[in-house]
Scaffold this active site. Structure first.
Site, PDB file in Angstrom:
ATOM      1  N   HIS A  24       0.838  -1.207   0.000  1.00  0.00           N
ATOM      2  CA  HIS A  24       0.000   0.000   0.000  1.00  0.00           C
ATOM      3  C   HIS A  24       0.872   1.256   0.000  1.00  0.00           C
ATOM      4  CE1 HIS A  24      -3.833  -2.046   0.697  1.00  0.00           C
ATOM      5  NE2 HIS A  24      -4.433  -0.865   0.735  1.00  0.00           N
ATOM      6  N   ARG A  38      -1.094   2.406   7.574  1.00  0.00           N
ATOM      7  CA  ARG A  38      -0.908   0.954   7.514  1.00  0.00           C
ATOM      8  C   ARG A  38      -0.485   0.411   8.874  1.00  0.00           C
ATOM      9  NH1 ARG A  38      -3.819  -0.826   4.866  1.00  0.00           N
ATOM     10  NH2 ARG A  38      -2.678  -2.702   4.295  1.00  0.00           N
TER      11      ARG A  38
END
Length: 577
Positions: free
Chosen positions: A496, A529
C-alpha cells in the site's frame, strides 16, 4: 390537613406533567398557503428573526431567495399563517440551483449554496451579491452531477457555518439507489466567521428501507440546522417513487449530532429525535419532500421550534403543495460514544466500491517497466528487523501506538485507506477525480506507474517473507474482515505504502501545485498501515525507499515520459475555463 396534602399532591403532579410534556418532541401538522405563497421549488429556509424567513428556490428564474412572513403559535409552535414578501434577486444573474441558505445577523446577510457552481456566496437581504463566499475545500468539487452542497446552516453563538452534500462525494465512494442498498457517507464541513474551513467530520446516513427494486429512491441529507449548544439537527429523508406514483412516500428522520464533543475527522454519532412519513395514494395526498430546515423562535416553555419547508416541484401537475411544517424539540444533552466496529462497517460499505474496478476496464492501462527494468530490491533494501533486535523495539512501540489510534479520527481514515482504491484516496489532494472518464491520460499514467510499483513490491515481499504484525501478535487488525486473506501475504515492504508514494510522486509531476498536499497524503496513507495493524513502521520506511527506486526507473523510461507529456497536456486543458 388531608385536603391540603391532596392539593399539594395534585400540584406536584401537574408540575411533573408540565416538565414531562416540556421534554417531549411535538410534530405539528403540515400546512400550505396557496393564496399567499407562490408555487415554487423551495429547497432551503433560514430564520431572520421575528416572523420573517428567507427561503431558497432551486429553480427560480434568477439567482436569489424569497423573504416570507411565517407566524407560529407561541404555545404549540404550530404555523398560523405564511405569506411571501417578494423575491430578492439580481435580474442579470442566472439561477445557481440554490439549495441551502443561512442568515448571519452580525452582517445582516444570507449565504446561499448553489449546486450548479459548487459555491456558497453571500447576499444582502435585498438580493445583491456582496462578493464574499466561503472558502470550500477542493474535495467537495469531486461530486456526482447535481449533488453539491444541499444543506447549509450558521449559528451565531458558536460562530460556525456548517455545510454538507446530499449524497456521497464521488471522491469517497458510490451513492445509493434502488438497487444499491448502501448508506451515504458525507463530510460535514465547518467554516468560521472568517469564511475559512475548520473541522470536517464524517456522517453516515441510514440505508434505504425500500423492499421493491422497481421505481427509484432518493436518499440523503437535505437540510440541517445548528443549535446554540453546539449540536446540529440533521434532516435525513428518503423519497420513494413507485412506477405509477401510487404508493410513493417521503420518509423524514431528524437526527442530533454533537461535533462539539467529537474531534474533526471522527465519524459523528447520531441520536434520532423523531421521524414521520408523508404519502401519495388514492386516499392520502400528503406527500411532501422536505428539503429545508432551520431553527425558529422558542416557545413560552423554552422548547425550540424547527421550521421545515418542502419542494413541490412548482406544485407538480397541480397535485402537490408547498408544505410548511414545524417540529418542537426540548433541550437534549447528547453525549456521543466512541466509534464502534459496527459504525466503521457502515462507513466502509460505501468507500469500498466495485465501480473502480469496472471503471478500470474502460481504459486499458499497462505497466511501463519490463521485468528486467524493475529495480532489484536485493541491492537497496536491508533485511527487516528481527524480533530480538533493538530496531524491532521501535516497530513494537509503533504497533501499540497504532492500536491506540484506532478509536480516533486517524483510525477512521486508516480504515477507509485500507479498502479504498488509490484513485479515490489521492483525488482529494489534487482536487479532481482520478478516473478513466474524467482524465483518461492522467489515469493511464498513474495506474501504469502503480502497476510497476505493485510488481516491484511483490518481488520484494516474496523475497523477505516477513509475517504481518497482526499475525505476529495474534490480534485482529482494524479491518478484521480482511484478516484471513491478508494473513497469507507478507509485510515487508508495505505494498500500500509503495503504491501510495508512487501514486503521489507521479501525480506531482502532472499537478506540481499540489505537491505538498500529495506528499502529506502519502505520508498519512503510509502511516495508516501501521494504525491498521497491517504493517510495521520499518515496513513503510522501506516502502519509501522502494518507491524512490521505482520512480528513478520510470523517469528514464521512454513510454512513461511520453505518457507524462500526454497527461500534462490533458491537465492543461482541464484547467482552462
Amino acid at each position: 390537613m388531608k385536603t391540603y396534602k391532596l392539593f399539594l399532591t395534585v400540584v406536584s403532579l401537574m408540575v411533573a406533567s408540565v416538565e414531562v410534556s416540556a421534554q417531549q418532541v411535538k410534530v405539528n401538522k403540515q400546512h400550505s398557503f396557496p393564496k399567499t405563497v407562490p408555487a415554487g421549488n423551495y429547497s432551503g429556509i433560514t430564520w431572520l428573526g421575528g416572523n420573517r424567513y428567507a427561503v431558497a428556490d432551486d429553480k427560480s428564474q434568477t439567482a436569489g431567495f424569497y423573504v416570507m412572513s411565517i407566524s407560529t403559535d407561541a404555545k404549540t409552535g404550530d404555523i398560523k399563517d405564511a405569506r411571501s414578501e417578494g423575491f430578492m434577486t439580481m435580474p442579470d444573474k442566472p439561477n445557481r440551483d440554490e439549495e441551502g441558505i443561512c442568515y448571519v445577523a452580525s452582517t445582516n446577510t444570507v449565504f446561499v449554496s448553489g449546486e450548479a457552481d459548487g459555491q456558497i456566496v453571500e447576499y444582502t437581504l435585498d438580493g445583491q451579491l456582496t462578493g464574499r463566499k466561503l472558502n470550500i475545500p477542493s474535495v467537495f468539487g469531486i461530486s456526482y452531477g447535481n449533488r453539491g452542497f444541499e444543506a447549509l446552516t450558521y449559528n451565531a453563538s458558536t460562530h460556525r457555518f456548517w455545510a454538507t452534500t446530499e449524497n456521497t462525494l464521488k471522491a469517497d465512494g458510490e451513492k445509493p439507489n434502488i438497487k444499491r442498498r448502501i448508506p451515504n457517507v458525507l463530510r460535514l464541513q465547518s467554516f468560521g466567521d472568517d469564511l475559512q474551513p475548520y473541522g470536517q467530520y464524517w456522517y453516515v446516513t441510514d440505508s434505504s428501507t425500500v423492499k421493491s427494486r422497481e421505481g427509484k429512491t432518493t436518499l440523503g441529507v437535505s437540510g440541517m440546522t445548528a443549535l446554540d449548544n453546539g449540536q446540529i439537527v440533521v434532516l435525513e429523508r428518503e423519497v420513494r417513487e413507485t412506477p405509477n406514483y401510487i404508493g410513493s412516500y417521503a420518509h423524514v428522520k431528524l437526527y442530533l449530532v454533537n461535533p462539539s464533543l467529537q474531534q474533526p475527522g471522527e465519524l459523528l454519532q447520531k441520536k434520532l429525535i423523531t421521524e414521520f412519513r408523508t404519502n401519495a395514494n388514492l386516499t392520502n395526498l400528503s406527500f411532501a419532500n422536505y428539503e429545508g430546515i432551520c431553527k425558529g423562535p422558542k416557545l413560552d416553555d423554552g422548547r425550540q421550534v424547527l421550521m421545515l419547508v418542502a419542494d413541490s416541484q412548482n406544485r407538480y401537475k397541480g397535485l402537490l403543495k408547498d408544505w410548511f411544517k414545524t417540529i418542537v424539540i426540548p433541550d437534549i444533552d447528547f453525549v456521543p460514544t466512541p466509534t464502534t466496529p459496527t459504525d466503521l462497517k457502515a462507513l466502509l460499505a460505501v468507500t469500498q466500491t466495485n465501480s473502480d474496478a469496472t471503471d478500470k476496464k474502460k481504459v486499458e492501462t499497462q505497466p511501463f517497466l519490463s521485468f528486467d527494468e524493475m529495480p532489484n530490491h536485493i541491492k537497496y533494501l536491508p533485511e527487516p528487523p528481527s524480533p530480538d533486535s533493538v530496531a524491532f523495539m521501535v516497530d513494537d512501540y509503533y504497533y501499540h501506538w497504532g492500536k491506540e489510534q484506532r478509536t480516533t479520527p486517524r483510525g477512521v481514515q486508516a480504515a477507509i485507506d485500507e479498502v479504498q482504491w488509490a484513485s479515490k484516496s489521492f483525488s482529494g489532494a489534487v482536487g479532481f477525480i482520478i478516473g478513466p472518464t474524467e482524465c483518461p491520460e492522467i489515469f493511464k499514467l498513474v495506474e501504469g506507474a502503480r502497476e510497476d510499483a505493485k510488481e516491484t513490491n511483490k518481488r520484494s515481499k516474496n523475497y523477505f517473507r516477513r509475517i504481518r504484525p497482526f499475525v505476529h501478535y495474534g490480534e485482529p487488525s482494524l479491518v478484521s474482515e480482511a484478516d484471513s486473506a491478508a494473513a497469507n501475504s507478507f509485510s515487508y515492504p508495505s505494498g500500500h505504502a509503495t503504491r501510495g508514494w508512487v501514486y503521489a510522486l507521479t501525480l506531482a509531476l502532472v499537478v506540481p501545485d499540489s505537491t505538498e498536499a500529495l506528499i502529506c497524503r502519502a505520508q498519512e496513507y503510509s502511516l495508516n498501515r501501521v494504525v491498521c495493524g497491517r504493517h510495521y513502521k520499518s515496513d513503510i520506511e522501506a516502502s519509501l525507499v522502494e518507491a524512490t527506486a521505482v520512480m528513478s526507473r520510470l523517469l528514464s523510461n521512454t513510454a512513461f515520459l511520453a505518457q507524462l507529456t500526454r497527461a500534462r497536456e490533458e491537465y492543461a486543458r482541464m484547467k482552462q475555463p
